[in-house]
Motif scaffolding. Sequence first.
Motif, PDB file in Angstrom:
ATOM      1  N   ASP A 245       0.820  -1.214   0.000  1.00 33.60           N
ATOM      2  CA  ASP A 245       0.000   0.000   0.000  1.00 33.60           C
ATOM      3  C   ASP A 245       0.858   1.270   0.000  1.00 33.60           C
ATOM      4  OD1 ASP A 245       0.946   0.262   2.595  1.00 33.60           O
ATOM      5  OD2 ASP A 245      -0.935  -0.270   3.548  1.00 33.60           O
ATOM      6  N   ALA A 246       2.180   1.104  -0.222  1.00 34.35           N
ATOM      7  CA  ALA A 246       3.151   2.199  -0.359  1.00 34.35           C
ATOM      8  C   ALA A 246       3.477   2.886   0.966  1.00 34.35           C
ATOM      9  CB  ALA A 246       2.680   3.238  -1.378  1.00 34.35           C
ATOM     10  N   THR A 247       3.126   2.281   2.087  1.00 40.62           N
ATOM     11  CA  THR A 247       3.408   2.893   3.374  1.00 40.62           C
ATOM     12  C   THR A 247       4.315   2.016   4.231  1.00 40.62           C
ATOM     13  OG1 THR A 247       1.528   1.893   4.554  1.00 40.62           O
ATOM     14  CG2 THR A 247       1.119   3.962   3.366  1.00 40.62           C
ATOM     15  N   LEU A 248       4.985   2.682   5.174  1.00 44.70           N
ATOM     16  CA  LEU A 248       5.655   2.021   6.280  1.00 44.70           C
ATOM     17  C   LEU A 248       4.830   2.312   7.521  1.00 44.70           C
ATOM     18  CD1 LEU A 248       9.308   3.324   5.665  1.00 44.70           C
ATOM     19  CD2 LEU A 248       8.186   1.384   4.549  1.00 44.70           C
ATOM     20  N   LYS A 249       4.721   1.361   8.409  1.00 51.01           N
ATOM     21  CA  LYS A 249       3.979   1.582   9.650  1.00 51.01           C
ATOM     22  C   LYS A 249       4.820   1.140  10.836  1.00 51.01           C
ATOM     23  CE  LYS A 249      -0.649   1.320   7.602  1.00 51.01           C
ATOM     24  NZ  LYS A 249      -1.055   2.719   7.859  1.00 51.01           N
ATOM     25  N   ILE A 250       4.682   1.894  11.918  1.00 47.84           N
ATOM     26  CA  ILE A 250       5.415   1.606  13.140  1.00 47.84           C
ATOM     27  C   ILE A 250       4.404   1.339  14.250  1.00 47.84           C
ATOM     28  CG2 ILE A 250       7.063   2.477  14.833  1.00 47.84           C
ATOM     29  CD1 ILE A 250       8.069   4.340  12.494  1.00 47.84           C
ATOM     30  N   PHE A 251       4.547   0.180  14.893  1.00 43.17           N
ATOM     31  CA  PHE A 251       3.633  -0.224  15.955  1.00 43.17           C
ATOM     32  C   PHE A 251       4.362  -0.217  17.293  1.00 43.17           C
ATOM     33  CE2 PHE A 251       2.281  -2.208  12.014  1.00 43.17           C
ATOM     34  CZ  PHE A 251       0.921  -1.967  11.990  1.00 43.17           C
ATOM     35  N   ASP A 252       3.703   0.351  18.303  1.00 44.54           N
ATOM     36  CA  ASP A 252       4.189   0.274  19.673  1.00 44.54           C
ATOM     37  C   ASP A 252       3.641  -1.011  20.274  1.00 44.54           C
ATOM     38  OD1 ASP A 252       4.525   0.479  22.455  1.00 44.54           O
ATOM     39  OD2 ASP A 252       4.568   2.671  22.358  1.00 44.54           O
ATOM     40  N   LEU A 253       4.518  -1.983  20.517  1.00 44.80           N
ATOM     41  CA  LEU A 253       4.060  -3.299  20.950  1.00 44.80           C
ATOM     42  C   LEU A 253       3.630  -3.320  22.404  1.00 44.80           C
ATOM     43  CD1 LEU A 253       6.759  -5.502  19.176  1.00 44.80           C
ATOM     44  CD2 LEU A 253       4.517  -4.799  18.339  1.00 44.80           C
ATOM     45  N   LEU A 254       4.217  -2.471  23.233  1.00 41.79           N
ATOM     46  CA  LEU A 254       3.822  -2.430  24.637  1.00 41.79           C
ATOM     47  C   LEU A 254       2.433  -1.838  24.792  1.00 41.79           C
ATOM     48  CD1 LEU A 254       7.160  -1.264  26.302  1.00 41.79           C
ATOM     49  CD2 LEU A 254       6.270  -3.578  26.057  1.00 41.79           C
ATOM     50  N   GLU A 255       2.121  -0.857  23.956  1.00 39.95           N
ATOM     51  CA  GLU A 255       0.803  -0.241  23.995  1.00 39.95           C
ATOM     52  C   GLU A 255      -0.182  -0.945  23.063  1.00 39.95           C
ATOM     53  OE1 GLU A 255      -0.379   2.377  25.913  1.00 39.95           O
ATOM     54  OE2 GLU A 255       1.462   1.973  26.991  1.00 39.95           O
ATOM     55  N   ILE A 259       1.449   3.670  15.792  1.00 35.52           N
ATOM     56  CA  ILE A 259       1.820   5.028  16.201  1.00 35.52           C
ATOM     57  C   ILE A 259       2.259   5.903  15.035  1.00 35.52           C
ATOM     58  CG2 ILE A 259       2.371   4.430  18.581  1.00 35.52           C
ATOM     59  CD1 ILE A 259       5.321   4.342  17.801  1.00 35.52           C
ATOM     60  N   TYR A 260       2.749   5.316  13.943  1.00 38.18           N
ATOM     61  CA  TYR A 260       3.150   6.132  12.794  1.00 38.18           C
ATOM     62  C   TYR A 260       2.825   5.427  11.481  1.00 38.18           C
ATOM     63  CZ  TYR A 260       5.949   9.183  15.794  1.00 38.18           C
ATOM     64  OH  TYR A 260       6.360  10.064  16.758  1.00 38.18           O
ATOM     65  N   THR A 261       2.423   6.218  10.508  1.00 33.45           N
ATOM     66  CA  THR A 261       2.327   5.775   9.123  1.00 33.45           C
ATOM     67  C   THR A 261       3.224   6.689   8.293  1.00 33.45           C
ATOM     68  OG1 THR A 261       0.079   4.892   9.331  1.00 33.45           O
ATOM     69  CG2 THR A 261       0.811   5.509   7.130  1.00 33.45           C
ATOM     70  N   LEU A 262       4.191   6.123   7.600  1.00 32.82           N
ATOM     71  CA  LEU A 262       5.185   6.901   6.863  1.00 32.82           C
ATOM     72  C   LEU A 262       4.950   6.758   5.363  1.00 32.82           C
ATOM     73  CD1 LEU A 262       8.382   5.909   8.882  1.00 32.82           C
ATOM     74  CD2 LEU A 262       6.779   7.764   9.326  1.00 32.82           C
ATOM     75  N   HIS A 263       4.901   7.897   4.673  1.00 30.41           N
ATOM     76  CA  HIS A 263       4.709   7.918   3.220  1.00 30.41           C
ATOM     77  C   HIS A 263       5.982   8.473   2.579  1.00 30.41           C
ATOM     78  CE1 HIS A 263       0.319   7.269   3.664  1.00 30.41           C
ATOM     79  NE2 HIS A 263       0.466   8.002   4.746  1.00 30.41           N
ATOM     80  N   GLY A 264       6.725   7.619   1.887  1.00 33.16           N
ATOM     81  CA  GLY A 264       7.943   8.081   1.251  1.00 33.16           C
ATOM     82  C   GLY A 264       8.180   7.446  -0.102  1.00 33.16           C
ATOM     83  N   HIS A 265       7.591   6.277  -0.324  1.00 35.21           N
ATOM     84  CA  HIS A 265       7.818   5.552  -1.569  1.00 35.21           C
ATOM     85  C   HIS A 265       6.671   5.763  -2.556  1.00 35.21           C
ATOM     86  CE1 HIS A 265      11.429   3.342  -0.364  1.00 35.21           C
ATOM     87  NE2 HIS A 265      10.876   3.231   0.827  1.00 35.21           N
ATOM     88  N   GLN A 266       7.038   5.831  -3.816  1.00 32.82           N
ATOM     89  CA  GLN A 266       6.060   5.933  -4.893  1.00 32.82           C
ATOM     90  C   GLN A 266       5.774   4.528  -5.413  1.00 32.82           C
ATOM     91  OE1 GLN A 266       4.770   9.002  -5.527  1.00 32.82           O
ATOM     92  NE2 GLN A 266       6.127   9.662  -3.857  1.00 32.82           N
ATOM     93  N   GLY A 267       4.842   3.862  -4.788  1.00 32.74           N
ATOM     94  CA  GLY A 267       4.558   2.480  -5.126  1.00 32.74           C
ATOM     95  C   GLY A 267       4.859   1.588  -3.930  1.00 32.74           C
ATOM     96  N   ARG A 330       0.202   8.424  15.351  1.00 35.59           N
ATOM     97  CA  ARG A 330      -1.019   7.737  15.775  1.00 35.59           C
ATOM     98  C   ARG A 330      -1.007   7.497  17.285  1.00 35.59           C
ATOM     99  NH1 ARG A 330      -4.614   7.879  11.501  1.00 35.59           N
ATOM    100  NH2 ARG A 330      -3.666   7.057   9.626  1.00 35.59           N
ATOM    101  N   LEU A 331      -0.711   8.514  18.073  1.00 32.60           N
ATOM    102  CA  LEU A 331      -0.665   8.353  19.511  1.00 32.60           C
ATOM    103  C   LEU A 331      -1.992   8.758  20.126  1.00 32.60           C
ATOM    104  CD1 LEU A 331       2.845   9.820  20.261  1.00 32.60           C
ATOM    105  CD2 LEU A 331       2.217   7.457  19.867  1.00 32.60           C
ATOM    106  N   SER A 332      -2.511   7.962  21.052  1.00 34.88           N
ATOM    107  CA  SER A 332      -3.778   8.309  21.669  1.00 34.88           C
ATOM    108  C   SER A 332      -3.887   7.675  23.040  1.00 34.88           C
ATOM    109  CB  SER A 332      -4.921   7.833  20.774  1.00 34.88           C
ATOM    110  OG  SER A 332      -6.142   8.104  21.377  1.00 34.88           O
TER     111      SER A 332
END
Length: 484
Positions: A245-255, A259-267, A330-332
């Motif tokens: 889906d062209a994104t990188l995602k970062i998950f906080d495993l303790l919570e 927490i983040y969705t990164l858009h940097g790649h075209q494809g 994506r912090l809440s």
Amino acid sequence: MEDPKLEKHFKSHRSTVTSLSFSPNSKQLVSGSLDSCLFLWPFKPQVRAYRFVGHNDAVHSVCFSPSGHLIASGSKDKKVRLWIPSVKGESTVFKAHTAAVRCVDFSNDGQSLLSSSEDKTIKIWTVHRQKFQFSLNQHSNWVRCAKFSPDGRLIVSCSDDKTVKIWDRNTNECMHTFYEPHGFLNDVAFHPSGTCIGGGCTDASVKIWDIRTRKLIQHYANHVASVNSVTFHPNGNFLLTASNDATLKIFDLLEGRLIYTLHGHQGPATSVAFSKQGDYFASGGQDQQVLVWKTNFDTTAPFVDSTNTASNKYTTGSDVTTNDYSTTSRLSSANIQQNKSQIASLREKSNPETSDERRARKIDMFNGKSTIRTFDNDDDRLEITNIGPAYENGIARSNSASACLINSATMANGTSRTNNRATYDIETNAQQTYAPQLTNTLEHIVQQLDILTKTVAILETRLTMTESKLQQINDQGQENRKKT
């Protein structure tokens, strides 16, 4: 906690970047590509990259040895090469498999090399003499990935036969098999503690299993296309993923949250890797780019509600170039008075967890502990964990839920029960009395279940649309081939 920052950008490959690996000292990064080449990228300004040529077909996997003195690569040409990362680019080659090599991995002591292949086998080699030791043969389809555990005693593998297997390296036997009914895993990795494994699946999900209890303990459904690569942060608290889906995602495993969705790649984003210290991570994509990011998010800081979209600049050597990418936080955790330092690591604890620790940790990664448990009549367990506002469906809330279905017929007390356990993470206000707390809790449970229903419906819709689009592309491709 600061947002990840894109710092460097490399683009010399002529096709999709398939694999990345940092040197142990984090001064270099190696990348492999479908263009049959490897590139060794230095992080010092004005220092040129090295291009290694030797494979006769696509390079599927690259890996630095723990000492940094060797680089292993696996290719579609059925060979494994060991490179000396120097200007000469010398390498030795050995015929490893009868089909494409999909993954290579060094043991932590650097003495052994693991290779997995489309010939359905996993092979272990001695690095010094490049001598074959033994083969693991129980998969019935392509083995996409195989990795050593941190202590080198176990091996995890994932295959197109829709299974994930845990192997005992000493006995060469399969200790356990996890089944993935909705797709197969593209990538799998050991948690730094060696007690859990994480994987990215073709059904767009990210899953984490505890290999001691043999249970699925976390399930994330935040991507909308196949997940190609997963990697754990060295401190074990975060998981980084790359997806079609062209994104990188970062998950906080303790919570237990995105927490983040990164858009940097075209494809499609095809590969991710952390540096050994965890202060940097790299990503590669179908756009032939290699992006290097400053981590930032592993610093200790209190949680806040935020959703940020930022455009930054990255550097290529000494040049500064503008790049349009966005970092979505994506912090809440509204009204939570806690400190990140109070959250225990994922390593097993010898002492019981205190009430403060249990309240701070949304979910116990090993035992699935939480505040309230209810049971129904089924032998599966439904765990609901707080992952923040994961879906843009117009629902404004400080908490949302991700569900995972787990077989839990055998309970902790050793008795067999056919129960469906729903675990809810509930934040309480110390100033409220017990009766209002119970009322609010029940209302919260109903809201969470309603959110889950809507979320599943959205996912099913997106999956249907994706499958239809892929079918159209496949049909069009077949028509084009017939015409030519």
